[in-house]
Each structure stands twice: as C-alpha cells, then as structure tokens.
Design an enzyme around this catalytic site. Structure first.
Site, PDB file in Angstrom:
ATOM      1  N   HIS A  55       0.842  -1.193   0.000  1.00 39.51           N
ATOM      2  CA  HIS A  55       0.000   0.000   0.000  1.00 39.51           C
ATOM      3  C   HIS A  55       0.879   1.245   0.000  1.00 39.51           C
ATOM      4  O   HIS A  55       2.048   1.198   0.404  1.00 39.51           O
ATOM      5  CB  HIS A  55      -0.897   0.020   1.235  1.00 39.51           C
ATOM      6  CG  HIS A  55      -1.987  -0.998   1.201  1.00 39.51           C
ATOM      7  ND1 HIS A  55      -3.047  -0.962   2.074  1.00 39.51           N
ATOM      8  CD2 HIS A  55      -2.196  -2.079   0.408  1.00 39.51           C
ATOM      9  CE1 HIS A  55      -3.867  -1.971   1.818  1.00 39.51           C
ATOM     10  NE2 HIS A  55      -3.361  -2.676   0.823  1.00 39.51           N
ATOM     11  N   GLU A  57       0.960   3.824   1.918  1.00 40.47           N
ATOM     12  CA  GLU A  57       1.490   4.195   3.234  1.00 40.47           C
ATOM     13  C   GLU A  57       2.682   3.324   3.622  1.00 40.47           C
ATOM     14  O   GLU A  57       3.675   3.824   4.163  1.00 40.47           O
ATOM     15  CB  GLU A  57       0.412   4.029   4.322  1.00 40.47           C
ATOM     16  CG  GLU A  57      -0.822   4.868   4.097  1.00 40.47           C
ATOM     17  CD  GLU A  57      -1.951   4.101   3.423  1.00 40.47           C
ATOM     18  OE1 GLU A  57      -3.105   4.245   3.863  1.00 40.47           O
ATOM     19  OE2 GLU A  57      -1.681   3.362   2.447  1.00 40.47           O
ATOM     20  N   CYS A  85      -6.072   1.812   6.070  1.00 40.90           N
ATOM     21  CA  CYS A  85      -6.682   0.555   6.498  1.00 40.90           C
ATOM     22  C   CYS A  85      -6.038   0.106   7.811  1.00 40.90           C
ATOM     23  O   CYS A  85      -5.088   0.725   8.302  1.00 40.90           O
ATOM     24  CB  CYS A  85      -6.490  -0.513   5.422  1.00 40.90           C
ATOM     25  SG  CYS A  85      -4.777  -1.072   5.244  1.00 40.90           S
ATOM     26  N   CYS A  88      -2.178  -0.613   7.552  1.00 38.81           N
ATOM     27  CA  CYS A  88      -1.357   0.596   7.477  1.00 38.81           C
ATOM     28  C   CYS A  88      -1.385   1.372   8.791  1.00 38.81           C
ATOM     29  O   CYS A  88      -0.357   1.867   9.242  1.00 38.81           O
ATOM     30  CB  CYS A  88      -1.817   1.459   6.307  1.00 38.81           C
ATOM     31  SG  CYS A  88      -1.498   0.684   4.703  1.00 38.81           S
TER      32      CYS A  88
END
Length: 152
Positions: A55, A57, A85, A88
């Site tokens: 992801h 992040e 999410c 993260c």
C-alpha cells in the site's frame, strides 16, 4: 502544521496517487514529512509488486525508515489520499508516527475513524493525532473516476 502545509503535502500525495492510477493500481499516494522535508513517499503497488502489503502508506513508511536508518519515525507526519486501512494504521503505530493526515474517508475499511480508530486506541502503546478530510473532494474524485473506468 498549518492548513496550508497540510494542503501542500496532500497535493504531493495526490500526484503520487495519479502515478498509481497510471500504473493500473488503485490511486492512493502517501508522503512522510519530518521537519518540513519529505523523507518518504509511496503509491499503491500491490498488483505490480505481487505484494498485498504494498500500500502507498507502507511504501512511504519503508522509504522514510530507510532514509533515517531507523524504523521509529518519531515526530513525523504521514499524508495519504485515502483513510488508512487496519494494516497501514498498525504500521503507523509501530513506527510511532506523530500525526496522520488523510484526504477521503473510507467507510468500508477505514481504520482512523470510519470503521475502527486504531491510531487513537487507548489500549495501544502509541496514539497519533489524526486529521481527515484534507482535499477530500479531490482525493475522492480521483478514486471514483478510477473505479468508474474499471467497471466499464
């Protein structure tokens, strides 16, 4: 941080999100800032990297940690175009990110207030300041446009 600074860094995160979209990934971008300097940036890459943890992040946190030579990212702010999410948000807790600023809320998987609020859970050993809704319309429009095209 001032509102103008938040907008400045979110615009950079939006540029990175557009890079993700150009690569066929869900358009999310992230930037880690310390003392007014970008120390890490990332965009979604799970498809290209064959990695469910890739992801935006996580990419930005990894880059920042490498630059600092430390997995603790104390006194940093992470800017991301979509509410983080649980994965993260958990990584941000472990990294000791001081502040998280996001654009669009994620009512399905958001873990900074929409579904859960992991970054401010008193049960955890670290809490971060959270600021949502910075350039939310632009961030949301980028995501909606991407998915409209994908559904056709």
């Amino acid at each position: 941080m001032s509102e103008a600074e938040d907008v400045r860094w979110m615009r950079l995160a939006l540029e990175l999100a557009q890079r993700a979209a150009a690569e066929g990934e869900v358009p999310v971008g992230a930037v880690v800032v310390k003392d007014g300097v970008v120390i890490g940036e990332g965009w979604n890459r799970p498809i290209a990297a064959h990695d469910p943890t890739a992801h935006a992040e996580i990419q930005a946190l990894r880059a920042a940690a490498q630059l600092l030579g430390n997995y603790r990212l104390v006194d940093t702010t992470l800017y991301v175009t979509l509410e983080p999410c649980a994965m993260c948000a958990g990584a941000m807790v472990h990294a000791r990110v001081r502040r998280v600023v996001y654009g669009a809320a994620d009512p399905r998987t958001g873990a900074t207030g929409s579904v859960f609020n992991l970054l401010q859970a008193p049960q955890l050993n670290h809490q971060a300041e959270v600021c949502g809704g910075v350039l939310a319309d632009e961030c949301g429009a980028l995501l909606r446009g991407f998915f409209q095209i994908r559904r056709k």
